[in-house]
Every structure is written in C-alpha cells, then in structure tokens.
Design a protein around this motif. Structure first.
Motif, mmCIF file in Angstrom:
data_model
loop_
_atom_site.group_PDB
_atom_site.id
_atom_site.type_symbol
_atom_site.label_atom_id
_atom_site.label_comp_id
_atom_site.label_asym_id
_atom_site.label_seq_id
_atom_site.Cartn_x
_atom_site.Cartn_y
_atom_site.Cartn_z
ATOM 1 N N ASP A 8 0.847 -1.186 0.000
ATOM 2 C CA ASP A 8 0.000 0.000 0.000
ATOM 3 C C ASP A 8 0.890 1.246 0.000
ATOM 4 O O ASP A 8 2.114 1.153 0.043
ATOM 5 N N ASP A 9 0.282 2.404 -0.040
ATOM 6 C CA ASP A 9 1.029 3.665 -0.149
ATOM 7 C C ASP A 9 1.888 3.965 1.068
ATOM 8 O O ASP A 9 2.799 4.783 0.999
ATOM 9 N N HIS A 10 1.628 3.315 2.198
ATOM 10 C CA HIS A 10 2.338 3.615 3.432
ATOM 11 C C HIS A 10 3.524 2.690 3.683
ATOM 12 O O HIS A 10 4.199 2.826 4.697
ATOM 13 N N VAL A 11 3.768 1.746 2.791
ATOM 14 C CA VAL A 11 4.899 0.825 2.924
ATOM 15 C C VAL A 11 5.899 1.147 1.826
ATOM 16 O O VAL A 11 5.537 1.205 0.653
ATOM 17 N N CYS A 12 7.149 1.347 2.222
ATOM 18 C CA CYS A 12 8.216 1.619 1.252
ATOM 19 C C CYS A 12 8.575 0.309 0.558
ATOM 20 O O CYS A 12 9.311 -0.514 1.079
ATOM 21 N N CYS A 13 8.036 0.125 -0.624
ATOM 22 C CA CYS A 13 8.184 -1.141 -1.361
ATOM 23 C C CYS A 13 9.360 -1.027 -2.327
ATOM 24 O O CYS A 13 9.183 -1.000 -3.541
ATOM 25 N N ASP A 14 10.571 -0.993 -1.776
ATOM 26 C CA ASP A 14 11.760 -0.877 -2.612
ATOM 27 C C ASP A 14 12.267 -2.258 -3.027
ATOM 28 O O ASP A 14 11.734 -3.289 -2.611
ATOM 29 N N GLU A 15 13.287 -2.278 -3.857
ATOM 30 C CA GLU A 15 13.834 -3.538 -4.383
ATOM 31 C C GLU A 15 14.343 -4.448 -3.269
ATOM 32 O O GLU A 15 14.206 -5.663 -3.350
ATOM 33 N N GLU A 16 14.916 -3.875 -2.226
ATOM 34 C CA GLU A 16 15.431 -4.696 -1.121
ATOM 35 C C GLU A 16 14.307 -5.420 -0.406
ATOM 36 O O GLU A 16 14.413 -6.609 -0.108
ATOM 37 N N LEU A 17 13.208 -4.723 -0.124
ATOM 38 C CA LEU A 17 12.063 -5.361 0.532
ATOM 39 C C LEU A 17 11.495 -6.467 -0.347
ATOM 40 O O LEU A 17 11.220 -7.571 0.135
ATOM 41 N N ILE A 18 11.338 -6.196 -1.624
ATOM 42 C CA ILE A 18 10.810 -7.199 -2.550
ATOM 43 C C ILE A 18 11.712 -8.430 -2.576
ATOM 44 O O ILE A 18 11.241 -9.565 -2.501
#
Length: 117
Positions: A8-18
């Motif tokens: 969602d918009d409140h989670v920093c969904c960067d490449e590391e998290l993915i």
C-alpha cells in the motif's frame, strides 16, 4: 514459483524489501516444488506514520496446480514479523491442501478443514 509483491502507499516497497520477501517465501515453500506456481503478497501499514501495536499486515495467497488457492494473513508490530508468521501459516495450509488433494486422488475420504488462518 512466481512471487508478486504489492504494497500500500504507506509501505516503502523498494527492491530490497521485494527481494527479502521473495527470499522468505521461496525458501519456505521450496519443498512443494512445482505444486505452488504463484504467491501473491500484499503488505499494508494500517496506521501509516502513527505508531501502532499490530498495524503491519501481510496477506498471502498461494495458487496451486490442481487445488484451490489458500490464503494466510498475519498482523504484527513489524513487517518482518508479519511476513515470517504469515509465510509459516501459508506453508501449513499449502501442505494440508496438497495432502487433501493427494487423498482425494487416491480415493481416501478427506475430512473437512479450515482453509484460511
């Protein structure tokens, strides 16, 4: 196995998290081989910037060949905990669904069970 990560918009969904999420899921579900062909991940932060007790949510849906999808969800204070616990729940549900499928194909009666944790 394909792992699709949505935030969602409140989670920093960067490449590391993915990459971390994909690693946890593929590592946990690798024993099921080709039976699980896709897992859809949804990460949410219910309280945004405000600190909350159990406001991080990880919802997982596993798609399996020859069986119905199974869904697992966990709410936790951190995304890491939510991801790991939800993945553990999903592992148990996938195992149960595949055992039931095997029994059904063998003609053994299958007892009813809950399909979601």
């Amino acid at each position: 196995m394909q792992v699709l990560v949505n935030c969602d918009d409140h989670v920093c969904c960067d490449e590391e998290l993915i990459r971390r999420v994909e690693g946890v899921i593929t590592g946990t579900l690798e024993r099921f081989g080709d039976h699980v062909f896709r897992v859809e991940v949804r990460l949410r932060d219910l309280n945004s910037e405000r600190p909350g007790d159990r406001d991080k949510v990880c919802s997982l849906e596993a798609r399996m060949a020859g069986a119905a999808s199974v869904i697992a969800k966990h709410d936790a204070p951190t995304l890491t905990e939510a991801i790991h616990v939800a993945t553990g729940k999903l592992e148990r549900l996938v195992g149960q669904a595949l055992r039931e499928l095997t029994q059904a194909l063998a003609g053994t009666p299958v007892r009813p069970s809950a399909r979601s944790l």
